[in-house]
Write an enzyme that holds these catalytic residues in place. Structure first.
Site, mmCIF file in Angstrom:
data_model
loop_
_atom_site.group_PDB
_atom_site.id
_atom_site.type_symbol
_atom_site.label_atom_id
_atom_site.label_comp_id
_atom_site.label_asym_id
_atom_site.label_seq_id
_atom_site.Cartn_x
_atom_site.Cartn_y
_atom_site.Cartn_z
ATOM 1 N N LYS A 148 0.814 -1.212 0.000
ATOM 2 C CA LYS A 148 0.000 0.000 0.000
ATOM 3 C C LYS A 148 0.849 1.266 0.000
ATOM 4 O O LYS A 148 0.478 2.266 -0.608
ATOM 5 C CB LYS A 148 -0.952 -0.008 1.202
ATOM 6 C CG LYS A 148 -2.043 -1.060 1.092
ATOM 7 C CD LYS A 148 -3.041 -0.947 2.230
ATOM 8 C CE LYS A 148 -4.173 -1.949 2.060
ATOM 9 N NZ LYS A 148 -5.192 -1.832 3.132
ATOM 10 N N LYS A 231 -8.894 -9.149 -10.335
ATOM 11 C CA LYS A 231 -9.961 -9.292 -9.347
ATOM 12 C C LYS A 231 -11.085 -8.289 -9.613
ATOM 13 O O LYS A 231 -10.832 -7.171 -10.059
ATOM 14 C CB LYS A 231 -9.418 -9.062 -7.928
ATOM 15 C CG LYS A 231 -8.706 -10.246 -7.322
ATOM 16 C CD LYS A 231 -8.305 -9.981 -5.887
ATOM 17 C CE LYS A 231 -9.498 -9.922 -4.964
ATOM 18 N NZ LYS A 231 -9.119 -9.814 -3.534
ATOM 19 N N LYS A 234 -14.032 -2.392 -6.965
ATOM 20 C CA LYS A 234 -14.763 -1.127 -7.071
ATOM 21 C C LYS A 234 -13.957 -0.068 -7.806
ATOM 22 O O LYS A 234 -14.512 0.837 -8.435
ATOM 23 C CB LYS A 234 -15.096 -0.633 -5.665
ATOM 24 C CG LYS A 234 -15.892 0.677 -5.676
ATOM 25 C CD LYS A 234 -15.902 1.339 -4.318
ATOM 26 C CE LYS A 234 -16.523 2.731 -4.416
ATOM 27 N NZ LYS A 234 -16.422 3.501 -3.187
#
Length: 374
Positions: A148, A231, A234
């Site tokens: 991240k 995957k 959103k």
């Protein structure tokens, strides 16, 4: 001055008395420890806005099933959300949307404890204690921080670095015995177990359980409807890449009709799906929604093309998902009801967590209400 035999005897006696006093204090703490829960499960979900089919098949429907066998505590983890920048108004809305998704999918606010994390202060209180138990080396091994933070590591927040200790606090504030985990969370559960064990050893108590992973058969990994190698997410720019939990029947069917496939017929056995990512994804979705398995689906559809398979998948998906979307939109039309359900869940969560954190404070040695003398 050399120590005399009498001085040595006195020192030995003082050490003996000190050990006896410590033993008495430890025994007093041990005899008053809260009973260990037997089957208590905890899980949390980020308030990332509307959830999609991947969230439902990968986690939420399992949570619904767990309500039958466990004391279930489910949390919208809004404290974790602010480890990266959030718009405050959007965060509030996303928290309501995720809560509505959970309720619409079958999480019962009456049977389970459902709340948003920031409403229960014991999470943050325990996280600080765990910051003082966990070791830097343990956190340095966490791969998700590296992913991240990326190349901008020096500008990442301290919260993003230390959020695994908050995750441990989320679980252990309720002394949860089980945690449903996916592949990307196994490392964090291992850290939670390490922290629980380190706390117990540091203070010579058997207070925290070592939570067990609750692993379901074959995990359903739902991929994009536009790219079977990515995957479902959103963040994908194309809304046609995913089925949102707010999508109505017509939109669900339309997205499945437009889903990327290949020109070949479906095989009769799962081995024939190798190298056919999009076909494998759609068959996997069908199997998951039908509570079946890939081989059973292929036994029915082997040798048939997507012109026959897609309408069957669309019909199944609409039957399973459209009622959830209807219920979710109904809930979101009355946000006060969602807020009330979360507030009630927070009160129930705090009823469980407060005595646990009070005992943690006593074990650690903090003064306060109910603290022991000595």
């Amino acid at each position: 001055t050399a120590a005399t035999p009498a001085m040595i005897t006195q020192a030995t006696e003082r050490q003996r008395c000190k050990r006896q006093r410590q033993d008495r204090q430890r025994d007093a703490t041990m005899t008053s420890l809260l009973p260990m829960p037997e089957k208590r499960i905890f899980s949390g979900i980020q308030p990332t806005g509307n959830l999609h089919l991947g969230n439902y098949l990968g986690a939420i429907r399992n949570w619904v099933t767990l309500q039958d066998d466990f004391e279930s505590i489910y949390c919208v983890v809004d404290l974790h959300a602010i480890t990266v920048a959030q718009d405050p108004q959007q965060l509030r809305q996303s928290t309501r949307e995720v809560a509505a998704s959970l309720i619409a999918a079958g999480i019962s606010p009456e049977r389970s404890v459902l709340f948003n994390q920031s409403s229960v202060p014991q999470h943050s209180q325990l996280a600080w204690v765990f910051n003082c138990i966990a070791r830097l080396g343990w956190l340095n091994r966490m791969t998700q921080f590296k992913e991240k933070a990326g190349k901008n590591r020096e500008n990442a927040t301290v919260g993003l670095y230390s959020y695994p200790t908050l995750m441990a606090a989320d679980i252990l504030a309720y002394r949860a015995t089980h945690v449903p985990v996916g592949e990307d969370q196994k490392q964090h559960l291992e850290l939670t177990r390490d922290i629980a064990q380190a706390f117990n050893q540091t203070y010579d108590v058997e207070f925290f359980p070592l939570p067990e992973p609750q692993i379901f058969g074959s995990a359903t990994r739902v991929m994009s409807l536009r790219d079977g190698n990515s995957k479902m997410s959103k963040s994908d720019a194309s809304d046609n890449s995913r089925i949102n939990m707010t999508d109505g029947a017509d939109l669900i069917a339309q997205k499945i009709r437009k889903a990327k496939t290949d020109p070949d017929a479906l095989p009769s056995e799962s081995a024939g799906l190798e190298g056919r990512a999009e076909a494998q994804n759609l068959v996997g979705i069908f199997a998951a929604l039908a509570d079946s398995d890939v081989d059973s689906v292929l036994a029915d559809f082997g040798g048939r093309g997507f012109g026959e398979f897609k309408p069957a998948l669309a019909e199944l998906a609409v039957a399973k998902l459209a009622p959830m979307g209807d219920r979710m939109r109904e809930l979101l039309a009355n946000p006060g009801d969602i807020d009330a359900a979360l507030a009630d869940g927070a009160l129930r969560a705090e009823e469980i967590a407060a005595p646990i954190i009070d005992q943690v404070n006593d074990i650690v040695g903090f003064l306060g209400a109910g603290a022991k003398s000595g």
